[in-house]
Write an enzyme that holds these catalytic residues in place. Structure first.
Site, mmCIF file in Angstrom:
data_model
loop_
_atom_site.group_PDB
_atom_site.id
_atom_site.type_symbol
_atom_site.label_atom_id
_atom_site.label_comp_id
_atom_site.label_asym_id
_atom_site.label_seq_id
_atom_site.Cartn_x
_atom_site.Cartn_y
_atom_site.Cartn_z
ATOM 1 N N ARG A 65 0.821 -1.214 0.000
ATOM 2 C CA ARG A 65 0.000 0.000 0.000
ATOM 3 C C ARG A 65 0.848 1.254 0.000
ATOM 4 N NH1 ARG A 65 -2.527 -0.137 6.126
ATOM 5 N NH2 ARG A 65 -0.715 -1.077 7.131
ATOM 6 N N ASP A 66 2.100 1.119 0.429
ATOM 7 C CA ASP A 66 2.993 2.271 0.520
ATOM 8 C C ASP A 66 4.065 2.145 -0.554
ATOM 9 O OD1 ASP A 66 4.177 4.560 2.409
ATOM 10 O OD2 ASP A 66 5.816 3.255 1.742
ATOM 11 N N GLU A 67 4.139 3.162 -1.427
ATOM 12 C CA GLU A 67 5.046 3.055 -2.569
ATOM 13 C C GLU A 67 6.506 2.892 -2.139
ATOM 14 O OE1 GLU A 67 4.499 5.560 -5.930
ATOM 15 O OE2 GLU A 67 6.282 4.663 -6.880
ATOM 16 N N SER A 78 -4.849 -18.260 10.048
ATOM 17 C CA SER A 78 -4.094 -18.598 11.266
ATOM 18 C C SER A 78 -4.829 -19.720 11.966
ATOM 19 C CB SER A 78 -4.028 -17.378 12.182
ATOM 20 O OG SER A 78 -3.608 -17.775 13.475
ATOM 21 N N TYR A 90 -8.809 -10.571 16.139
ATOM 22 C CA TYR A 90 -7.942 -11.329 15.232
ATOM 23 C C TYR A 90 -8.492 -12.733 14.978
ATOM 24 C CZ TYR A 90 -3.686 -13.156 13.075
ATOM 25 O OH TYR A 90 -2.787 -13.717 12.190
ATOM 26 N N SER A 132 -11.654 -12.771 12.981
ATOM 27 C CA SER A 132 -11.444 -12.324 11.591
ATOM 28 C C SER A 132 -10.890 -13.479 10.765
ATOM 29 C CB SER A 132 -10.508 -11.108 11.535
ATOM 30 O OG SER A 132 -9.148 -11.474 11.746
ATOM 31 N N LYS A 133 -9.999 -14.272 11.357
ATOM 32 C CA LYS A 133 -9.424 -15.394 10.611
ATOM 33 C C LYS A 133 -10.451 -16.532 10.474
ATOM 34 C CE LYS A 133 -5.291 -13.630 9.797
ATOM 35 N NZ LYS A 133 -4.906 -13.183 8.442
#
Ligand SMILES: NC(=O)c1ccc[n+]([C@@H]2O[C@H](COP(=O)([O-])OP(=O)(O)OC[C@H]3O[C@@H](n4cnc5c(N)ncnc54)[C@H](OP(=O)(O)O)[C@@H]3O)[C@@H](O)[C@H]2O)c1
Length: 255
Positions: A39-41, A144, A173, A176-177
């Protein structure tokens, strides 16, 4: 579809560091053209430089997985450059607050789901047309063992990271997994007749930023099963949940 190539192509999300970068490296070593999602160039370009210096065909792909427009332009670029996609590794993930249910505000859970669950749907749907154009598309969702409902209920970690009777109850977490696992099986079932295999992996307890580098495995070790699933041959499993346990093919985990 200019510049269409028959070389094997892969996208790895969140590949500027940690397990994702190691997956990108291993896939590059296996002969893939790897689109290194970040996401970060600056961080993405740094990882791209590192892997290209090793002689690998790795290309920085600007991809914020939570951003639909970013996923759409990533798909457009790969369509133009490669025309198809052989493997998608949905690796990007966040840890979020490692707190128990009674201590976790719902908004924190929602925030973790944005990256670990909803973004996987966004990216997969954006890239699915390209996976359908490959002879044998593969989707790997980096999950996970903490997302396993069966192992959580039994408080038993078959991969040996946690001793019997100990299973962390991290609401955001873990659930979500678990949701990501459900997403995995649901895509696998939709795509059963297409030849596209969709599986989830628990990479093991890996020393990365997500756990303050407390893990026992290196990112390279953690990348092993994800790459195995991304390069499965015809007739390989789909809707499987495979955990790193040091054996050649990993261990089949209960959902
Ligand atoms: N380490 C373990 O022991 C372990 C165990 C089981 C599962 N996993 C899973 O393995 C995957 C990789 O984690 P890791 O251990 O390698 O952690 P990590 O070093 O923290 O890497 C996480 C990666 O995800 C990226 N990311 C987060 N949000 C993103 C977004 N919106 N768009 C694009 N990229 C984004 C991060 O990018 P930035 O650098 O920009 O933040 C980073 O590249 C995760 O899904 C994690 O849940 C890890």
């Amino acid at each position: 579809m200019s510049g269409t190539t028959t070389a094997r192509t892969a996208v790895v999300t969140g590949a500027n560091k940690g397990i994702g970068r190691a997956i990108a490296r291993r896939l590059g070593q296996a002969g893939h053209t790897v689109y290194l999602g970040a996401r970060d160039e600056q961080r993405g370009r740094a990882a791209e430089r590192e892997l290209r210096a090793e002689g690998l065909d790795v290309r920085f792909l600007h991809l914020d997985v939570t951003d639909e427009a970013s996923a759409a332009s990533a798909a457009e670029r790969i369509a133009q450059e490669a025309g198809h996609l052989d493997a998608l590794v949905n690796n990007a993930g966040v840890g979020g607050p490692l707190s128990t249910p009674s201590e976790t505000p719902a908004d924190e859970v929602r925030r973790v789901y944005e990256t670990n669950v909803f973004a996987v749907i966004t990216v997969t749907n954006a890239l699915l047309p390209l996976l359908r154009r490959a002879p044998a598309g593969r989707i790997v969702n980096v999950s996970s063992v903490l997302g396993s409902l069966a192992h959580a209920a039994a408080r038993k970690d078959p991969t040996g990271v946690f001793p019997d009777g100990v299973f962390p109850a991290h609401l955001a977490y873990n659930t979500s997994k678990a949701a990501l696992n459900a997403v995995t099986v649901t895509y696998a079932n939709e795509l059963r007749d297409t030849g596209i295999l969709v599986n989830a992996v628990s990479p093991g307890w890996v020393a990365t930023d997500i756990n303050g580098h407390q893990g026992a495995l290196t990112p390279e070790q953690g990348a092993r099963i994800p790459v195995l699933l991304a390069t499965l041959g015809e007739g390989g499993p789909t809707a499987a949940f495979v955990g790193e346990d040091g054996t050649a093919e990993g261990r089949l985990l209960d959902w």
